[in-house]
Design a protein around this motif. Sequence first.
Motif, mmCIF file in Angstrom:
data_model
loop_
_atom_site.group_PDB
_atom_site.id
_atom_site.type_symbol
_atom_site.label_atom_id
_atom_site.label_comp_id
_atom_site.label_asym_id
_atom_site.label_seq_id
_atom_site.Cartn_x
_atom_site.Cartn_y
_atom_site.Cartn_z
ATOM 1 N N PRO A 251 58.482 -15.833 -71.151
ATOM 2 C CA PRO A 251 57.211 -16.055 -70.448
ATOM 3 C C PRO A 251 57.386 -16.994 -69.254
ATOM 4 O O PRO A 251 58.291 -17.829 -69.222
ATOM 5 C CB PRO A 251 56.336 -16.704 -71.525
ATOM 6 C CG PRO A 251 56.974 -16.354 -72.814
ATOM 7 C CD PRO A 251 58.438 -16.257 -72.550
ATOM 8 N N ARG A 252 56.522 -16.848 -68.291
ATOM 9 C CA ARG A 252 56.586 -17.697 -67.098
ATOM 10 C C ARG A 252 55.681 -18.917 -67.213
ATOM 11 O O ARG A 252 55.667 -19.760 -66.323
ATOM 12 C CB ARG A 252 56.205 -16.873 -65.861
ATOM 13 C CG ARG A 252 57.148 -15.711 -65.645
ATOM 14 C CD ARG A 252 56.710 -14.869 -64.477
ATOM 15 N NE ARG A 252 57.527 -13.663 -64.399
ATOM 16 C CZ ARG A 252 57.324 -12.678 -63.542
ATOM 17 N NH1 ARG A 252 56.333 -12.756 -62.693
ATOM 18 N NH2 ARG A 252 58.105 -11.625 -63.542
ATOM 19 N N THR A 253 54.898 -18.970 -68.296
ATOM 20 C CA THR A 253 54.051 -20.124 -68.545
ATOM 21 C C THR A 253 54.200 -20.545 -69.996
ATOM 22 O O THR A 253 54.688 -19.793 -70.837
ATOM 23 C CB THR A 253 52.569 -19.822 -68.250
ATOM 24 O OG1 THR A 253 52.111 -18.798 -69.140
ATOM 25 C CG2 THR A 253 52.375 -19.356 -66.808
ATOM 26 N N ALA A 254 53.761 -21.760 -70.298
ATOM 27 C CA ALA A 254 53.753 -22.269 -71.669
ATOM 28 C C ALA A 254 52.496 -23.109 -71.850
ATOM 29 O O ALA A 254 51.986 -23.702 -70.890
ATOM 30 C CB ALA A 254 55.002 -23.105 -71.944
ATOM 31 N N ARG A 255 51.998 -23.156 -73.095
ATOM 32 C CA ARG A 255 50.806 -23.957 -73.383
ATOM 33 C C ARG A 255 51.260 -25.355 -73.795
ATOM 34 O O ARG A 255 51.738 -25.575 -74.911
ATOM 35 C CB ARG A 255 49.982 -23.299 -74.491
ATOM 36 C CG ARG A 255 48.694 -24.040 -74.819
ATOM 37 C CD ARG A 255 47.861 -23.248 -75.804
ATOM 38 N NE ARG A 255 47.321 -22.053 -75.187
ATOM 39 C CZ ARG A 255 46.164 -22.011 -74.506
ATOM 40 N NH1 ARG A 255 45.447 -23.113 -74.358
ATOM 41 N NH2 ARG A 255 45.749 -20.886 -73.989
ATOM 42 N N LEU A 256 51.134 -26.305 -72.874
ATOM 43 C CA LEU A 256 51.615 -27.672 -73.079
ATOM 44 C C LEU A 256 50.580 -28.492 -73.834
ATOM 45 O O LEU A 256 49.394 -28.502 -73.484
ATOM 46 C CB LEU A 256 51.921 -28.315 -71.728
ATOM 47 C CG LEU A 256 52.426 -29.755 -71.754
ATOM 48 C CD1 LEU A 256 53.789 -29.838 -72.443
ATOM 49 C CD2 LEU A 256 52.522 -30.312 -70.328
ATOM 50 N N LEU A 257 51.031 -29.196 -74.871
ATOM 51 C CA LEU A 257 50.179 -30.088 -75.656
ATOM 52 C C LEU A 257 50.605 -31.530 -75.410
ATOM 53 O O LEU A 257 51.764 -31.810 -75.137
ATOM 54 C CB LEU A 257 50.301 -29.783 -77.150
ATOM 55 C CG LEU A 257 49.954 -28.357 -77.602
ATOM 56 C CD1 LEU A 257 50.270 -28.202 -79.078
ATOM 57 C CD2 LEU A 257 48.492 -28.059 -77.334
ATOM 58 N N GLU B 62 47.831 -24.387 -69.852
ATOM 59 C CA GLU B 62 48.882 -23.471 -69.441
ATOM 60 C C GLU B 62 49.548 -24.024 -68.183
ATOM 61 O O GLU B 62 48.873 -24.305 -67.195
ATOM 62 C CB GLU B 62 48.301 -22.089 -69.152
ATOM 63 C CG GLU B 62 47.807 -21.340 -70.384
ATOM 64 C CD GLU B 62 48.934 -20.641 -71.118
ATOM 65 O OE1 GLU B 62 50.060 -20.609 -70.575
ATOM 66 O OE2 GLU B 62 48.690 -20.133 -72.224
ATOM 67 N N VAL B 63 50.863 -24.159 -68.221
ATOM 68 C CA VAL B 63 51.609 -24.670 -67.075
ATOM 69 C C VAL B 63 52.801 -23.752 -66.815
ATOM 70 O O VAL B 63 53.277 -23.056 -67.717
ATOM 71 C CB VAL B 63 52.110 -26.111 -67.314
ATOM 72 C CG1 VAL B 63 50.945 -27.066 -67.524
ATOM 73 C CG2 VAL B 63 53.058 -26.159 -68.509
ATOM 74 N N ASN C 256 48.071 -24.996 -60.756
ATOM 75 C CA ASN C 256 49.101 -26.021 -60.825
ATOM 76 C C ASN C 256 49.942 -26.011 -59.544
ATOM 77 O O ASN C 256 50.286 -24.958 -59.014
ATOM 78 C CB ASN C 256 49.987 -25.765 -62.051
ATOM 79 C CG ASN C 256 51.032 -26.828 -62.274
ATOM 80 O OD1 ASN C 256 52.055 -26.835 -61.598
ATOM 81 N ND2 ASN C 256 50.780 -27.729 -63.216
ATOM 82 N N GLU C 257 50.278 -27.192 -59.068
ATOM 83 C CA GLU C 257 51.025 -27.299 -57.804
ATOM 84 C C GLU C 257 52.378 -26.603 -57.883
ATOM 85 O O GLU C 257 52.814 -25.943 -56.926
ATOM 86 C CB GLU C 257 51.220 -28.785 -57.467
ATOM 87 C CG GLU C 257 51.936 -29.017 -56.149
ATOM 88 C CD GLU C 257 52.080 -30.494 -55.827
ATOM 89 O OE1 GLU C 257 52.841 -30.821 -54.893
ATOM 90 O OE2 GLU C 257 51.432 -31.315 -56.507
ATOM 91 N N LYS C 258 53.033 -26.711 -59.035
ATOM 92 C CA LYS C 258 54.332 -26.056 -59.209
ATOM 93 C C LYS C 258 54.183 -24.540 -59.145
ATOM 94 O O LYS C 258 54.995 -23.839 -58.538
ATOM 95 C CB LYS C 258 54.929 -26.467 -60.557
ATOM 96 C CG LYS C 258 56.351 -25.977 -60.793
ATOM 97 C CD LYS C 258 57.343 -26.766 -59.978
ATOM 98 C CE LYS C 258 58.763 -26.413 -60.342
ATOM 99 N NZ LYS C 258 59.766 -27.149 -59.556
ATOM 100 N N PHE C 259 53.111 -24.030 -59.773
ATOM 101 C CA PHE C 259 52.863 -22.591 -59.760
ATOM 102 C C PHE C 259 52.605 -22.111 -58.332
ATOM 103 O O PHE C 259 53.143 -21.072 -57.906
ATOM 104 C CB PHE C 259 51.652 -22.278 -60.640
ATOM 105 C CG PHE C 259 51.332 -20.815 -60.761
ATOM 106 C CD1 PHE C 259 51.790 -20.078 -61.835
ATOM 107 C CD2 PHE C 259 50.571 -20.182 -59.793
ATOM 108 C CE1 PHE C 259 51.508 -18.728 -61.946
ATOM 109 C CE2 PHE C 259 50.284 -18.835 -59.890
ATOM 110 C CZ PHE C 259 50.745 -18.105 -60.972
#
Length: 876
Positions: free
Chosen positions: A326-332, A353-354, A91-94
Amino acid sequence: MEVNNPTTTESPSKTPEEQATPILCTHCELPVPKGLIELDAEHQFCCNGCKTVYEMIHACGLDPYYALRQRADAQPTQAKTTDKKYTEYDNEKFVDLYTHPLSDSRRAIDLVLEGVHCAACVWLVEKLPQILPGVLEARLNFSKALLRIVWEPGQVPLSKIARLLDSLGYPPHPAQSSDASLIQTRADRKFIIRIGAAAVCAGNNMLIAFALYAGMFSWMEDEYRTLFRFLSMFFGLIALAWPGQIFLRGAYAAIRTRTPHLDLPIAVALIAGTIAGIVHTLTGSGEIYFDSLAVLILLLLVGRWVQHRQQRRADDAVQLLFSLTPRTARLLDSSHVQDLNSQEDDANRGGIEVPIESIKTDDLIEVRAGDTFPVDGIITYGSSAVSQAILTGESKPIPVQTNDKVLAASLNLSSTLHVRVKQTGSSTRIGKLMQFVEQYAQQKSPSIQLADQIAGIFVITVIVAASLTWLAWLYLNPATATEHAIALLIVACPCALGLATPLTIAAGIGRAANMNILIKGGAALENLSTTKNVENQCSSKPTIFLDKTGTLTRGQTTLRHFHAPDSLKPAVFLTEQSSSHHIARALVDAFSVDTNIINAANDLIITDMAQHPDGGIEAIIDHQRLTIGSPSFFNAHNINITSEHQSIIDQSAADGLTPVVLAYSHDKNQSDESIGVCTFGDALRDDAISSIASIQRLGWNVVILSGDDPAVVNDIAAKLNIPHNQARGGLTPEDKLNIIKQHQSDTSAPAIMIGDGINDAAALAAADVGIAVHGGAEASLSAADIYLAQPGLSSVLTTLALAKRTRRIIRQNLFISLSYNLIGVILAALGIINPLIAAVLMPISSFTVITLAVGGNYASLKKSIQQLDLQLNTKD
């Protein structure tokens, strides 16, 4: 290439009865459970993780890893792998957050790896460039498990690198970088370079001084003497212009703000000595003082560095927040929302995961069992049990369902949930709590040291004395007026005064560290030591506020009683091994210390198992049904609970314990009646009763502040002989903070907070002294002034004795340094000593203070502790 693994010499085709010894896992060399033995397989594995890692290592031709591991004599460890795809790493943000460019085609990232345990791991991970094209460099810091990766994004995506590390048994996590930390690191390096430059100048000047002093007693040609004097001036000017400029800037700031400061007399002495030295060097007569000035600069810088290191706080709310959520989340999205009747398993539900920074209000995320909630939100699908112990201190899980609110940093225990995001980042409850921590950590100014209290008077006195000395000798003997004034400034230079406090504190902190007591700075020691006569100064006693969970108790669910046949233990152990529920973990931990139970469990075979979301687990073991669940689960599934077991359940509830019921039946389809009950709870620490009694006998008022149920808190208080009105239960983190603030506003008696959880962090930061106990969460450690690295509360008594001793040594050293300076000032003013003698005498006071500060041994501290014990015994 085949692995030369000595653990597989036994033929796996033999039946278990024919095996003389247990079959060991090909990868980790731990026993393979009977149910996982494949009789016709060449290699055996104790779990899927070990099998995955072995196959990856073998496929990449990295089999020498096993020989290296044997030579390293590493402990057997099961491999850990996950099913993560790591798509968020692309991901670009990551990429913007966690990586940095090295060139147009190369980037670098730091990853923290799980599972690193021996030198063979380093060898394996650093082979990454050989097995994955596009990876240019892999360097692993073993002590920190920190991996630096340099790769070309055009050739290989970062997600592929992360998946490979995962499949090798080292799940990666991005290391959180901090601009503030980098700035501080650069500043530290500059200061160390400054000290190094001062050491070079002082060392060279001392060598030159030896030559000049030797020349005073033997013949030296004038040209060499002049050369040495100019060289001494050269190094002296460098010392003043570069490392010594910090004192010149401090003096300028003191003049500009009209605030007397210790840097002012230091700067006056440095400038006066330098001017006099330059004049004497150019005229070729008189003493030069560059050697003494260079050594003075070095000593002052070392003292300032020690003080800086001990008092600096490197934590802020943002760093704390990243350590908790957490530093990520599972986006739906709408296409991923699961139909309520769907039977898909968690791994196939979709979602991506984002980075958490990409999550916005009203987004829909998925939180699986065992995951920590990254946001505050509302459940839109599913039911589960949630542990909020990290926020509230409540040790019992809370059932949640659709439309209930969940909070960031709490733990999802049972099943997958869909959550509608309401707050993220610093807007969450945990984020606001961390802001409280930061606010009160900044507001809590350090205790005023005696050196600071007398600094203004000392500065003015020295400058006035030097001026009067110059004027007096200008009248008596103008030729020596400047020399005597310089001598006074040199001998009165507050080097020892500046070193007395930081060095004594550093020595005390060092002694404490060797006793497993970690102290951030001297303010905590002084605040603890000021409680001696506080009862006579105010109507309220000094108070120690204690969290319950993890402080007075062990802080984890443990098996308290097993009211069932011992023959059931192997089956229970085997069944609960596959569950991530905290009750299951407690059972496994309790039974794993008994090798007989483990060996018996390895002989059992599970043919079917089902974990129910309503609080139970069922397994078919050797053709018999084992049922483990809560009383409500048994009632819901029409499994009878006998009257004997029901009375145990009722009594455990009254004692604040959690009951779990067992049933074992020959009928594979249905268990008909309970066969036993297990009870679980959070046990008192072994030394809690004796430590609390000792603290109370010393005159402290002890109060319990807990988020647990008031009935449970009252039960603990009764066992500790703490009055009922001094035990507060059902408190939020904000409640704890307000109680500390109220105490501070109502009385001048100090408030000491002892805790271990995130729910204690704000109270720890606001208290006069915050003490975090062993096993505490990272935020509580960051907010506290003192950390007890040894389990239990007995270290609190040692800390009290250490604080008292350190304060006494600080006062002693300040008295000695001031007395020394006063005598030196009088001698210089009377013309008895010249600048040369003053330059020789000046470091002696510093040496005396250093000797007293760091020369003490543990016998003196042990004597203080023995006196404390004697005092307690006398009061008994």
